[in-house]
Motif scaffolding. Structure first.
Motif, short mmCIF file in Angstrom:
data_model
loop_
_atom_site.label_atom_id
_atom_site.label_comp_id
_atom_site.label_asym_id
_atom_site.label_seq_id
_atom_site.Cartn_x
_atom_site.Cartn_y
_atom_site.Cartn_z
N ARG A 90 -25.37 -64.60 -29.92
CA ARG A 90 -23.82 -63.92 -29.60
C ARG A 90 -23.50 -62.99 -30.52
O ARG A 90 -22.76 -61.98 -30.45
CB ARG A 90 -22.84 -64.91 -29.25
CG ARG A 90 -21.62 -64.47 -28.57
CD ARG A 90 -20.91 -65.73 -27.99
NE ARG A 90 -21.43 -66.47 -26.80
CZ ARG A 90 -21.72 -66.11 -25.84
NH1 ARG A 90 -21.19 -65.07 -25.08
NH2 ARG A 90 -22.33 -67.01 -24.81
N LYS A 137 -22.62 -58.82 -30.48
CA LYS A 137 -21.36 -58.40 -30.81
C LYS A 137 -21.87 -57.31 -31.70
O LYS A 137 -21.42 -55.95 -31.82
CB LYS A 137 -20.72 -59.46 -31.35
CG LYS A 137 -20.06 -60.08 -30.39
CD LYS A 137 -19.07 -61.16 -30.84
CE LYS A 137 -18.34 -61.94 -29.89
NZ LYS A 137 -17.34 -62.83 -30.33
N ASP A 191 -18.23 -62.09 -24.88
CA ASP A 191 -17.75 -63.14 -25.23
C ASP A 191 -17.79 -63.70 -23.48
O ASP A 191 -17.95 -65.25 -23.34
CB ASP A 191 -16.18 -63.20 -25.12
CG ASP A 191 -16.14 -63.02 -26.73
OD1 ASP A 191 -17.09 -63.41 -27.49
OD2 ASP A 191 -15.04 -62.56 -27.37
#
Length: 112
Positions: free
Chosen positions: A43, A47, A65
């Motif tokens: 994750r 990002k 998210d």
């Protein structure tokens, strides 16, 4: 004496069972923890990818998210495959460039 042996067996069996349950719980929780850690790392990578490589902002971070761990892992797997293809193409183009330069040198020698 026989009574004491039976109670000792019971104690040892209880301790052995408790240790076994603890080991099994540790193995399952560590696999679960490793999987969760892998998802968190992916994750963060996603990002970073959207922010720096694709010049995204807060909206792209919010989109990342909202993705599930499975979607993030799939996305990062795809990115990894694209990087592998990119590296392969870079190697092929480099090899082709060397081959072409060698042929140009050979042609120049033949013309002399």
């Amino acid at each position: 004496m026989k009574n004491m042996d039976n109670s000792n067996k019971g104690i040892f069996l209880g301790i052995g069972f408790a240790v076994l349950v603890g080991v099994v719980a540790f193995v399952f929780s560590s696999d679960n923890a490793m999987e969760k850690t892998h998802s968190v790392v992916n994750r963060k990578k996603a990002k970073h990818l959207f922010k720096n490589k694709m010049h995204g902002g807060k909206k792209s971070s919010k989109v990342v998210d909202k993705l599930s761990d499975e979607e993030i892992n799939s996305l990062m797997g795809t990115v990894s495959k694209v990087k592998d293809i990119e590296n392969s193409l870079s190697d092929v183009s480099s090899d082709f460039k060397e081959f072409f330069n060698d042929k140009v040198k050979d042609a120049k020698k033949a013309l002399k």
